[in-house]
Design an enzyme around this catalytic site. Structure first.
Site, PDB file in Angstrom:
ATOM      1  N   CYS A 184       0.866  -1.180   0.000  1.00  0.00           N
ATOM      2  CA  CYS A 184       0.000   0.000   0.000  1.00  0.00           C
ATOM      3  C   CYS A 184       0.900   1.226   0.000  1.00  0.00           C
ATOM      4  CB  CYS A 184      -0.949  -0.026   1.200  1.00  0.00           C
ATOM      5  SG  CYS A 184      -0.102  -0.011   2.791  1.00  0.00           S
TER       6      CYS A 184
ATOM      7  N   HIS B  15      17.275 -16.795  44.051  1.00  0.00           N
ATOM      8  CA  HIS B  15      17.407 -18.202  44.444  1.00  0.00           C
ATOM      9  C   HIS B  15      16.009 -18.766  44.665  1.00  0.00           C
ATOM     10  CE1 HIS B  15      18.568 -21.812  46.647  1.00  0.00           C
ATOM     11  NE2 HIS B  15      19.835 -21.593  46.286  1.00  0.00           N
TER      12      HIS B  15
END
Length: 673
Positions: free
Chosen positions: A25, A595
């Site tokens: 386009c 952790h």
């Protein structure tokens, strides 16, 4: 290896064999792919000349190029690798792609998608001539404003002269015959013969149809200053209308024609379809359009226009703010076409439009944000963004086209939209208040809101003040606050440092320190929650080592979800095979350890799915791992996740957040270096 822009684009969308069809386009390459999952989006966006890429539903993909899209499209279609059966060709129309996608559409709103696609395909090919005609009338408006040529006079042929009346015909041809053009495009969109659709609409423009008003048995009545005429056709009353500039008529007519056309194809054998399908289409649809569709469509257009006109009159400030505030969300989705159709209907019916003025403030807010990006990128020496911004700004200010700005810049940097919306609001309020005091801003034609079409609007001074306000506010907000997040700035700084050549005789100590020096440009201020859940004090966790803060200060989080994300931006220094822990070092030297669980190293990775690797760079919020919490609990392990700043002692302060519920990404630790 691919070298040209065209070759690189083809390679990054999955290669020639992955391309079903290709069209373009005004600014975008539109791919229909066999498998959109093969697209390398990041590499695609990094190609020189590509402003961005947009995945769509199904296997459609758009690549934003800007003004050079036609030449890039030609380069792609001319590649030797694209000459095979799977290659795109000029014969594959944009309408073909859209129709194929509509055929695959699924879900409750498939009809809505089809509706907007239909509107888009009916108007998009006309953008060039609409833009060209708007510039022609802009020149006429300037000459009229300077009292050089009286274009707006009651008798233009006498006042302006034949030369300038001829000039008028250059732009009126587009708007007057617009219904025929729309009918042609709409027919292509629905995969029927476009010349039949255009011919049916053209019947309403023939001298014979126009002369019906003067027929002996035609009755005309003056209504609100206009003649309303009814002619007797085959003994039936037909309301006569002027169809110049009407867009709803061809849109509805073609939608009906498509059903008839497909029925006729089923009725007649192929060897006679060329004659009888057009014959019966014309024979049936011209009367239906004249008797029913034409008057009904004009009634719809007038009704919608009257409704918006009422809102503009009753609550002008709300109307003036609403239009620019919704457009930034409509345009990227292609949902702005219905409003464009109403603008054209207003011009045809009223002789002017009142939507384009407020809409212009959104466009200039958009261009202002782009100008702000240009300033910031120039200061930062980001040549890639600077070049993109220059092209986008030129397309906007001179052509009124917003897509290069939107897709090339604004949708890539999330900080821009809020600042641009402030500009939209300021522009809307300005045009609303001044319009309420001195008269609504009107446009005499459909115009792309650029610098060149300012004379189309009246009062021009109100429109000019409003768009300047929108432009300046958006630009200044972007300049003051930047368009990049701190993480994006740090990433750019790191890339610049990596690209810079090292001094030939630099000592090893200096070379080692360089990355840290670059990283300090953006300091780490907070650590985010890597998991969602209940935050507890680090001293309360069941792991004595973490609780003693021997590994640094931080927090514990009892997770309610197994998703683990990066709490800071940096490089992964620790990623054990068990996947239970992640150590990240930020660009300014902050070391953070996540952790997951207590003693979960004993699981040897069971229940952990890791998505990263050591030495990999991550940004805040990037996924690190997924943990099956039920598996961890079933094995007898505590799922409490510790988040600690390992080098707490080297920092000025590390302040954990108070206990409570936290969501993924919430700040849980404040840091002062």
């Amino acid at each position: 290896m691919a070298s040209t822009t065209a070759e690189q684009i083809v390679e990054k969308v999955g290669g020639p064999g992955n391309i079903t069809s290709l069209t373009h386009c005004a600014t975008r390459l539109r791919f229909e792919l066999k498998d959109a999952g093969l697209v390398d989006a990041k590499a695609l966006d990094a190609i020189q000349g590509v402003l961005g890429s947009v995945p769509q539903s199904g296997d459609r993909y758009q690549v934003i190029i800007g003004g050079a899209v036609a030449s890039v499209y030609a380069d792609i279609t001319n590649l030797p690798s694209m000459k095979g059966g799977a290659a795109p060709s000029a014969a594959v129309s944009d309408a073909d792609i859209k129709a194929a996608e509509r055929a695959k559409a699924r879900g409750k709103v498939a009809w809505l998608d089809a509706f907007f696609e239909y509107l888009s395909n009916a108007f998009r090919p006309l953008l060039g001539v609409l833009l060209g005609s708007s510039l022609i009338i802009a020149i006429a408006a300037v000459l009229d404003a300077l009292h050089l040529v009286p274009f707006q006079g009651a008798d233009r042929l006498t006042d302006a002269g034949a030369t300038w009346v001829f000039w008028d015909s250059m732009w009126r041809s587009v708007l007057y015959f617009l219904p025929i053009m729309v009918a042609y495009n709409a027919s292509k969109a629905l995969k029927i013969d476009p010349w039949i659709g255009a011919s049916i609409m053209a019947a309403m423009f023939t001298p014979e149809f126009l002369s019906l008003k003067d027929a002996a048995d035609t009755v005309c009545v003056e209504v609100l200053g206009n003649d309303q005429c009814v002619a007797k056709i085959f003994g039936l009353p037909m309301q006569l209308n002027g169809y110049g500039g009407q867009v709803f008529v061809p849109l509805i007519m073609v939608a009906v024609l498509a059903q008839l056309y497909k029925l006729l194809l089923k009725i007649f054998p192929e060897n006679v379809q060329m004659v009888f399908v057009p014959f019966f289409s014309l024979l049936i649809m011209v009367p239906i359009t004249g008797f029913l569709i034409g008057p009904f469509s004009i009634w719809i257009g007038n009704g919608l226009g009257a409704g918006l006109a009422w809102l503009n009159t009753a609550v002008p400030l709300l109307f003036a703010v609403l239009i620019p505030m919704i457009y930034p969300f409509l345009v990227p989705l292609g949902l702005h076409w219905p409003l464009n159709a109403l603008m054209l209907a207003n011009i045809s019916t009223l002789g002017y439009d009142f939507i384009q003025g407020p809409m212009g403030t959104w466009n200039f807010a958009c261009f202002g944000a782009t100008a702000g990006v240009l300033v910031v990128a120039s200061r930062a020496k980001d040549m890639e963004v600077r070049q993109t911004a220059i092209g986008a700004l030129a397309a906007g200010l001179l052509g009124g086209i917003s897509e290069p700005s939107l897709y090339g810049i604004h949708l890539r940097y999330k900080r821009i939209y809020p600042r641009m919306l402030v500009g939209c609001a300021v522009g809307g309020v300005t045009i609303g208040i001044l319009g309420w005091m001195f008269g609504t801003v009107k446009a005499s034609t459909f115009a792309f809101t650029s610098l060149l079409t300012i004379p189309v609007f009246s009062p021009m001074w109100i429109y000019s003040i409003a768009i300047v306000a929108a432009f300046v506010v958006s630009m200044m907000l972007v300049i003051i606050s930047d368009y990049r997040t701190p993480e994006q700035k740090a990433e750019f700084a790191a890339e610049q440092a990596a690209a810079a050549p090292a001094p030939a005789a630099a000592p090893a100590a200096v070379a080692t320190a360089a990355p840290a020096a670059v990283g300090t440009l953006v300091a780490t201020r907070t650590v985010s929650a890597p998991v969602a859940g209940e935050l507890v004090a680090l001293t309360d966790v069941a792991d004595k080592v973490f609780a003693s803060k021997a590994l640094g200060d931080g927090v514990g989080i009892v997770p309610t979800d197994g998703q683990v994300i990066a709490p800071v931006s940096g490089v992964l220094m620790t990623v054990p095979e068990s996947g239970h822990a992640f150590g990240i070092k930020t660009d300014d030297g902050v070391e953070v350890l996540v952790h997951v669980g207590i003693d979960t190293v004993q699981l040897e990775g069971k229940g952990f799915t890791v998505g990263v690797a050591k030495d990999q760079r991550v940004e805040v919020g990037d996924p690190l791992a997924t943990v099956d919490l039920d598996t961890v609990k079933a094995a007898g392990y505590d799922t409490t996740t510790m988040v600690v700043v390992i080098n707490t002692m080297t920092l000025k302060s590390v302040t954990p957040a108070a206990p409570g519920t936290v969501s993924l990404g919430d700040p849980v630790i404040d840091i002062e270096a």
